[in-house]
Design a protein around this motif. Sequence first.
Motif, PDB file in Angstrom:
ATOM      1  N   VAL A  38       0.858  -1.191   0.000  1.00 51.53           N
ATOM      2  CA  VAL A  38       0.000   0.000   0.000  1.00 51.53           C
ATOM      3  C   VAL A  38       0.895   1.242   0.000  1.00 51.53           C
ATOM      4  N   ASN A  39       0.556   2.208  -0.846  1.00 52.63           N
ATOM      5  CA  ASN A  39       1.339   3.443  -0.957  1.00 52.63           C
ATOM      6  C   ASN A  39       0.750   4.502  -0.036  1.00 52.63           C
ATOM      7  N   TYR A  40       1.573   5.041   0.844  1.00 53.68           N
ATOM      8  CA  TYR A  40       1.130   6.102   1.756  1.00 53.68           C
ATOM      9  C   TYR A  40       2.359   6.898   2.179  1.00 53.68           C
ATOM     10  N   ALA A  41       2.124   8.075   2.719  1.00 49.39           N
ATOM     11  CA  ALA A  41       3.230   8.923   3.189  1.00 49.39           C
ATOM     12  C   ALA A  41       3.411   8.690   4.682  1.00 49.39           C
ATOM     13  N   LYS A  42       4.509   8.068   5.066  1.00 48.76           N
ATOM     14  CA  LYS A  42       4.732   7.734   6.479  1.00 48.76           C
ATOM     15  C   LYS A  42       4.705   8.956   7.397  1.00 48.76           C
ATOM     16  N   PRO A  43       5.194  10.137   6.946  1.00 49.06           N
ATOM     17  CA  PRO A  43       5.139  11.297   7.845  1.00 49.06           C
ATOM     18  C   PRO A  43       3.731  11.686   8.299  1.00 49.06           C
ATOM     19  N   THR A  44       2.705  11.262   7.558  1.00 43.38           N
ATOM     20  CA  THR A  44       1.331  11.615   7.967  1.00 43.38           C
ATOM     21  C   THR A  44       0.882  10.847   9.212  1.00 43.38           C
ATOM     22  N   LEU A  45       1.597   9.789   9.585  1.00 42.71           N
ATOM     23  CA  LEU A  45       1.146   8.975  10.717  1.00 42.71           C
ATOM     24  C   LEU A  45       1.217   9.730  12.033  1.00 42.71           C
ATOM     25  N   SER A  46       2.193  10.640  12.165  1.00 39.86           N
ATOM     26  CA  SER A  46       2.393  11.296  13.462  1.00 39.86           C
ATOM     27  C   SER A  46       1.505  12.519  13.675  1.00 39.86           C
ATOM     28  N   ASN A  47       0.643  12.851  12.703  1.00 45.37           N
ATOM     29  CA  ASN A  47      -0.341  13.919  12.968  1.00 45.37           C
ATOM     30  C   ASN A  47      -1.716  13.586  12.409  1.00 45.37           C
ATOM     31  N   ALA A  48      -1.984  12.289  12.245  1.00 43.69           N
ATOM     32  CA  ALA A  48      -3.276  11.870  11.676  1.00 43.69           C
ATOM     33  C   ALA A  48      -4.428  12.039  12.661  1.00 43.69           C
ATOM     34  N   LEU A  49      -4.152  11.923  13.966  1.00 46.58           N
ATOM     35  CA  LEU A  49      -5.229  12.056  14.955  1.00 46.58           C
ATOM     36  C   LEU A  49      -5.826  13.456  14.952  1.00 46.58           C
ATOM     37  N   ALA A  50      -4.984  14.461  15.064  1.00 44.39           N
ATOM     38  CA  ALA A  50      -5.473  15.846  15.078  1.00 44.39           C
ATOM     39  C   ALA A  50      -6.083  16.214  13.727  1.00 44.39           C
ATOM     40  N   GLY A  51      -5.585  15.593  12.658  1.00 46.93           N
ATOM     41  CA  GLY A  51      -6.150  15.826  11.324  1.00 46.93           C
ATOM     42  C   GLY A  51      -7.421  15.040  11.094  1.00 46.93           C
ATOM     43  N   ASN A  52      -7.850  14.292  12.112  1.00 42.66           N
ATOM     44  CA  ASN A  52      -9.089  13.510  12.051  1.00 42.66           C
ATOM     45  C   ASN A  52      -9.069  12.500  10.911  1.00 42.66           C
ATOM     46  N   LYS A  53      -7.874  11.904  10.687  1.00 43.06           N
ATOM     47  CA  LYS A  53      -7.728  10.899   9.631  1.00 43.06           C
ATOM     48  C   LYS A  53      -7.691   9.512  10.241  1.00 43.06           C
ATOM     49  N   ALA A  54      -8.659   8.694   9.884  1.00 41.35           N
ATOM     50  CA  ALA A  54      -8.634   7.299  10.314  1.00 41.35           C
ATOM     51  C   ALA A  54      -7.565   6.562   9.513  1.00 41.35           C
ATOM     52  N   PRO A  55      -7.012   5.464  10.057  1.00 40.62           N
ATOM     53  CA  PRO A  55      -5.967   4.735   9.340  1.00 40.62           C
ATOM     54  C   PRO A  55      -6.337   4.360   7.907  1.00 40.62           C
ATOM     55  N   GLU A  56      -7.622   4.023   7.687  1.00 38.57           N
ATOM     56  CA  GLU A  56      -8.031   3.612   6.338  1.00 38.57           C
ATOM     57  C   GLU A  56      -8.120   4.785   5.358  1.00 38.57           C
ATOM     58  N   GLN A  57      -8.030   6.017   5.865  1.00 36.39           N
ATOM     59  CA  GLN A  57      -8.040   7.192   4.988  1.00 36.39           C
ATOM     60  C   GLN A  57      -6.628   7.631   4.577  1.00 36.39           C
ATOM     61  N   ILE A  58      -5.615   7.002   5.162  1.00 36.34           N
ATOM     62  CA  ILE A  58      -4.235   7.432   4.914  1.00 36.34           C
ATOM     63  C   ILE A  58      -3.668   6.932   3.574  1.00 36.34           C
ATOM     64  N   PRO A  59      -3.981   5.684   3.148  1.00 39.31           N
ATOM     65  CA  PRO A  59      -3.383   5.193   1.904  1.00 39.31           C
ATOM     66  C   PRO A  59      -3.730   6.042   0.679  1.00 39.31           C
ATOM     67  N   LEU A  60      -2.743   6.152  -0.214  1.00 37.38           N
ATOM     68  CA  LEU A  60      -2.935   6.865  -1.482  1.00 37.38           C
ATOM     69  C   LEU A  60      -3.306   5.893  -2.598  1.00 37.38           C
ATOM     70  N   GLY A  61      -3.039   4.628  -2.387  1.00 43.31           N
ATOM     71  CA  GLY A  61      -3.372   3.627  -3.403  1.00 43.31           C
ATOM     72  C   GLY A  61      -2.897   2.260  -2.969  1.00 43.31           C
ATOM     73  N   ASP A  62      -3.680   1.207  -3.298  1.00 49.20           N
ATOM     74  CA  ASP A  62      -3.237  -0.148  -2.973  1.00 49.20           C
ATOM     75  C   ASP A  62      -2.337  -0.662  -4.087  1.00 49.20           C
ATOM     76  N   ALA A  63      -1.876  -1.903  -3.948  1.00 52.60           N
ATOM     77  CA  ALA A  63      -0.910  -2.455  -4.900  1.00 52.60           C
ATOM     78  C   ALA A  63      -1.480  -2.489  -6.318  1.00 52.60           C
ATOM     79  N   ALA A  64      -2.759  -2.849  -6.454  1.00 48.72           N
ATOM     80  CA  ALA A  64      -3.358  -2.935  -7.793  1.00 48.72           C
ATOM     81  C   ALA A  64      -3.383  -1.565  -8.466  1.00 48.72           C
ATOM     82  N   LYS A  65      -3.768  -0.552  -7.705  1.00 49.93           N
ATOM     83  CA  LYS A  65      -3.817   0.814  -8.261  1.00 49.93           C
ATOM     84  C   LYS A  65      -2.423   1.291  -8.645  1.00 49.93           C
ATOM     85  N   MET A  66      -1.434   1.056  -7.774  1.00 52.21           N
ATOM     86  CA  MET A  66      -0.078   1.523  -8.042  1.00 52.21           C
ATOM     87  C   MET A  66       0.556   0.768  -9.202  1.00 52.21           C
TER      88      MET A  66
END
Length: 392
Positions: A38-66
């Motif tokens: 899964v493609n995602y930006a690791k730096p977003t993990l340390s401020n996802a709570l305040a950004g109200n991002k659930a873990p499933e909203q973080i990925p930019l694309g799965d393997a098939a999409k990429m």
Amino acid sequence: MHPIVIIGSGMAGYAVAREFRKLNPEHELLMICADDAVNYAKPTLSNALAGNKAPEQIPLGDAAKMSAQLNMHIEQHTWVKAIHPEDHQLILEKDGQESTQPYSKLVLAVGANPVRLAIAGDASDDIHVVNNLNDYKAFRNNLAAREDKRVVILGAGLIGCEFANDLQNTDHQVTVIDLAPQPLGRLLPEYVATAFQKNLEETGIHFVLGTTVEKVSRANNGDYLVTLANGQSLVADVVLSAVGLQPNISLTKQADIHTSRGVLTTAQLETSQADIYAVGDCAEVNGILLPYVMPIMQQARALAKTLNGEHTAVHYPAMPVAVKTPAAPLTVLPAPVDVDVIWETEEFDDGMLAKAIDTHGTLRGFVLLGATAAKQRLALTKQVPDLIPAAV
């Protein structure tokens, strides 16, 4: 012609694939990774709570999409067991079956692993580390399951402070433990660190410095008892370790690829073995190890050209790092470790600017704390010499 093979599906691996595809839409590309790619930006993990991002909203694309987007074959859940440089071949393992994979060029984008402290106690295995999206999902699930929201963080470095700020912003009670006498000890002069710490403490974050965690035990009611070397004890619902990363060099050592702290490369990102390159958190380029986003992008652009036949050295301009601590806005450009500097400081109502000046009077790094100081980022960056100069 054998494919160009990229080992690793983190930011570095995907950045190289993306930059290469801009130059060459057709040459066969293969990505091999031990996870789900899964493609995602690791730096977003340390401020996802305040950004109200659930873990499933973080990925930019799965393997098939990429795979479709980059015209690249992706082998998920596949382990590279060995590299045979002399044969330009990899030994792979998937679902218990071994196979071989030839390559024309090999890109090591294998990242870094969290440092794990030796901590006693029957709950030491329950200490979370967050180095990927799956780690983060487990951390968030554990947080959600607990009512009191007391979090103990081991490590007052960049990631520890970012997580502390993010958790405090979402009504958690955060305590940060570090052996160093100040937060961000490797990045900030003492008086800036003191001001930075004060800003975070004003939000409710508690720092316990100059000591370390000796033991993490389970209490009868499901809480954790965290025992410190100074004799103090804390009660926690969740314990998170953020004490740093170590480049992943075990695979490269087995292949007789030269390593030091990371995988040693030239400015062209070449390792000591022909047609093998390294990028990202694992790469020590000309003796410089920079586990940040901007260096990865510089590496990816240079390496893409080299892989496409245009031998290109990476260019490292001055690259400041923005620390994601909104309670204490901070930008840091560390001075090179082998350069003697003195600090010159200017104070503002909301923070300060500290300049690292070398013996020749040249600006070699800086720290900007607060919104007023942050406005000088661009002008100061232009004054700092390149870390690795652009090729003429």
